[in-house]
Write an enzyme that holds these catalytic residues in place. Structure first.
Site, mmCIF file in Angstrom:
data_model
loop_
_atom_site.group_PDB
_atom_site.id
_atom_site.type_symbol
_atom_site.label_atom_id
_atom_site.label_comp_id
_atom_site.label_asym_id
_atom_site.label_seq_id
_atom_site.Cartn_x
_atom_site.Cartn_y
_atom_site.Cartn_z
ATOM 1 C CE LYS A 137 43.189 151.095 21.757
ATOM 2 N NZ LYS A 137 44.396 150.479 21.165
ATOM 3 C CG ASP A 177 43.002 147.186 21.354
ATOM 4 O OD1 ASP A 177 44.211 147.408 21.264
ATOM 5 O OD2 ASP A 177 42.465 146.899 22.443
HETATM 6 P P1 NDP Z 1 42.916 139.833 20.793
HETATM 7 O O1 NDP Z 1 41.494 140.136 21.072
HETATM 8 O O2 NDP Z 1 43.294 139.297 19.464
HETATM 9 O O3 NDP Z 1 43.506 138.858 21.907
HETATM 10 C C1 NDP Z 1 43.489 139.190 23.252
HETATM 11 C C2 NDP Z 1 44.055 138.037 24.041
HETATM 12 O O4 NDP Z 1 44.171 138.433 25.400
HETATM 13 C C3 NDP Z 1 43.184 136.801 24.037
HETATM 14 O O5 NDP Z 1 43.989 135.665 24.157
HETATM 15 C C4 NDP Z 1 42.329 136.998 25.282
HETATM 16 O O6 NDP Z 1 41.817 135.794 25.835
HETATM 17 C C5 NDP Z 1 43.335 137.605 26.220
HETATM 18 N N1 NDP Z 1 42.656 138.448 27.212
HETATM 19 C C6 NDP Z 1 41.842 139.500 26.993
HETATM 20 N N2 NDP Z 1 41.386 140.018 28.150
HETATM 21 C C7 NDP Z 1 41.950 139.248 29.120
HETATM 22 C C8 NDP Z 1 41.885 139.268 30.518
HETATM 23 N N3 NDP Z 1 41.147 140.186 31.176
HETATM 24 N N4 NDP Z 1 42.584 138.321 31.207
HETATM 25 C C9 NDP Z 1 43.335 137.390 30.552
HETATM 26 N N5 NDP Z 1 43.444 137.328 29.225
HETATM 27 C C10 NDP Z 1 42.753 138.243 28.522
HETATM 28 O O7 NDP Z 1 43.694 141.216 21.083
HETATM 29 P P2 NDP Z 1 45.115 141.669 20.574
HETATM 30 O O8 NDP Z 1 46.030 140.511 20.495
HETATM 31 O O9 NDP Z 1 44.922 142.522 19.380
HETATM 32 O O10 NDP Z 1 45.561 142.657 21.739
HETATM 33 C C11 NDP Z 1 46.281 142.196 22.898
HETATM 34 C C12 NDP Z 1 46.936 143.374 23.575
HETATM 35 O O11 NDP Z 1 47.837 144.027 22.653
HETATM 36 C C13 NDP Z 1 46.008 144.481 24.070
HETATM 37 O O12 NDP Z 1 46.565 145.071 25.216
HETATM 38 C C14 NDP Z 1 46.056 145.490 22.922
HETATM 39 O O13 NDP Z 1 45.696 146.802 23.342
HETATM 40 C C15 NDP Z 1 47.526 145.416 22.557
HETATM 41 N N6 NDP Z 1 47.870 145.883 21.229
HETATM 42 C C16 NDP Z 1 47.284 145.343 20.115
HETATM 43 C C17 NDP Z 1 47.642 145.790 18.868
HETATM 44 C C18 NDP Z 1 47.132 145.146 17.629
HETATM 45 O O14 NDP Z 1 47.637 145.483 16.546
HETATM 46 N N7 NDP Z 1 46.180 144.236 17.688
HETATM 47 C C19 NDP Z 1 48.594 146.905 18.700
HETATM 48 C C20 NDP Z 1 49.232 147.327 19.930
HETATM 49 C C21 NDP Z 1 48.843 146.847 21.134
HETATM 50 P P3 NDP Z 1 40.260 135.421 25.591
HETATM 51 O O15 NDP Z 1 40.191 134.974 24.162
HETATM 52 O O16 NDP Z 1 39.989 134.365 26.582
HETATM 53 O O17 NDP Z 1 39.484 136.692 25.847
#
Ligand code: NDP
Length: 456
Positions: A137, A177
């Site tokens: 990571k 991510d």
């Molecule tokens: P994105 O950046 O596409 O989206 C993240 C989302 O989470 C946004 O809506 C963001 O809101 C919100 N967010 C981020 N930080 C916070 C916080 N501190 N409090 C509240 N909301 C928050 O990321 P992903 O969708 O790719 O990833 C989301 C999760 O899934 C993570 O935990 C990631 O590690 C996990 N994951 C992702 C994978 C992937 O293929 N993308 C694979 C496996 C796991 P805002 O826009 O306001 O920041």
């Protein structure tokens, strides 16, 4: 063990408390890493005690120490000509069953503790996919929000200039991510290609024009919905007709919402770091198309959806108080705590499936388990993303591209298989403990490879 950590690292005295005390001493001030290891150790240590070959070889001690951690300076110039400095990381955790594989996160909260927790979790997740992928990571404390396109390009190029020394298609294959989507992957892939003079599958999540895979964008969210469907099927139920609460509005949340809807569920919430929307009528395909454009093209906020569709917007709040049958935390780590878990249980929620990594705190998971609620941990439930990344690597190596239909079938098959592995080890007096099942099933494959290699 003749080193300074003899007592704490001892494999003769393998109690959970003793092991965790040693881990905390060696890794101070890393609460997220401690939390992730504790969750695994709690179920894996009893299994190791029943299987002394793992204990004698110090496997869990070795697995909790990354192969290496690379930390570097990233210097770039903003649009005003100011010099900006960020910190870059790559934690290469374990390559026992394949090249290091795991995403890059760009977010101001990024630090070593968070990346070590994510890299450690990735070890088990990648093992569960059945594909040959090790675990890593990385990322940076760079905040893409509010930056211009050209600033993001300059940052990504500077970041890759250093990272390129440490990765390669048979060494370490990063992906996206939080904060790293198709745009950032493209900038980094272009820079790697320029620096290394070669066109190889060194990153996944690429655009289709240059080696990307169909269904990769949707894979984590779709996979999470498939995993929930499989858990429910195992309990003679299904998503069809269920009211669903989803958090986040990024890559994982949006496509989880899409697949839930296709499977007959009704998604009533999504969130971002500013608040959540509550759309009682459900977020259907048309509304979702608006959201995908809003989030991925216009980089807008959820409050705009509330204004466009006239639904409730709860500023600064999380969605767990909304009554639901199923919950899908898909935003970030520790976004659902003990109090939230109690509210979900009190409101009659039947099952929770983690789209994000470690979104539920340890206490929240305890509440779910005590209430015998069906709970799918992220390392199993969100493994669909890395699984299709693995399929992207296969396609790159074979220099061909599979159809969307073929990829989605493979994804679905992998999620069913992950469920089967979890169920093999998770049965506990009539309750299916998916946390235990995922941890033990993920552990065995990596541990056996480590045993086979001898002492290293
Ligand atoms: P994105 O950046 O596409 O989206 C993240 C989302 O989470 C946004 O809506 C963001 O809101 C919100 N967010 C981020 N930080 C916070 C916080 N501190 N409090 C509240 N909301 C928050 O990321 P992903 O969708 O790719 O990833 C989301 C999760 O899934 C993570 O935990 C990631 O590690 C996990 N994951 C992702 C994978 C992937 O293929 N993308 C694979 C496996 C796991 P805002 O826009 O306001 O920041």
């Amino acid at each position: 063990m003749p080193n300074d950590n003899h007592d704490e690292n001892s494999y003769n005295n393998l109690s959970l408390d003793h092991f965790m005390a040693g881990l905390k001493k060696r890794n101070p001030d890393e609460p997220e890493f401690h939390q992730a290891v504790y969750e695994v150790a709690e179920s894996v240590i009893p299994f190791i005690l029943e299987n002394p070959k793992y204990q004698k070889a110090g496997i869990i001690q070795r697995m909790t120490e990354p192969d290496r951690t690379i930390i570097f300076r990233v210097v770039w110039e903003d649009d005003e000509g100011h010099i900006r400095i960020n910190r870059g990381y790559r934690v290469q955790f374990n390559n026992s069953i394949g090249p290091y594989k795991g995403g890059l996160r760009f977010h101001p909260s990024v630090n070593l503790s968070i990346l070590k927790f994510l890299g450690f979790e990735q070890t088990f997740k990648n093992s569960l996919t059945t594909l040959p992928m090790g675990a890593g990571k990385g990322g940076s404390d760079f905040n893409p929000k509010g930056k211009s396109e050209r600033e993001i390009m300059r940052f990504c190029q500077a970041f890759m200039t250093e990272l390129s020394y440490h990765i390669g298609p048979n060494t370490d294959v990063p992906a996206g991510d939080i904060g790293v989507g198709a745009r950032e992957i493209s900038f980094m892939f272009g820079q790697y290609k320029r620096l290394q003079h070669e066109f190889t599958g060194v990153l996944t999540g690429k655009a289709l024009a240059f080696g990307g895979s169909l269904v990769r964008t949707e894979a984590t969210g779709y996979g999470n919905a498939y995993f929930m469907e499989e858990m429910l099927r195992h309990h003679s139920d299904s998503i069809n007709g269920k009211v669903c609460v989803v958090s986040g509005s990024g890559n994982v949340a949006l496509y989880c919402c899409q697949k839930i809807t296709q499977l007959g569920g009704k998604v009533v919430t999504l969130s971002d770091s500013s608040g959540f929307i509550y759309d009682k009528n459900g977020i259907d395909e048309d509304k979702l198309a608006y959201l995908i454009k809003l989030k991925t093209v216009q980089h807008g906020r959820l409050s705009e959806y509330a204004a466009a569709y006239g639904c409730e917007y709860h500023e600064g709040e999380r969605p767990w108080g909304i009554p639901c049958d199923l919950a899908f935390p898909c935003a970030t780590q520790n976004e659902l705590d003990e109090a939230d878990a109690k509210v979900l249980v009190a409101n009659g929620c039947k099952a929770v499936s983690e789209g994000a990594n470690m979104p539920c705190s340890a206490q929240a998971i305890r509440v779910f388990q005590q209430a015998q609620l069906i709970f799918g941990p992220g390392k199993a439930a969100n493994a669909g993303g890395v699984a299709v990344s693995g399929l992207e690597m296969t396609q790159n190596s074979m220099r061909l591209a599979w159809s969307a239909k073929e990829l989605e079938q493979r994804l679905q098959g992998i999620m069913v298989d992950i469920h089967k592995q979890c169920a093999t080890y998770g049965e506990e007096d009539g309750y299916m403990n998916y946390v235990k099942g995922a941890n033990i099933a993920g552990f065995i494959k990596v541990a056996d490879a480590m045993l086979a290699y001898g002492v290293m």
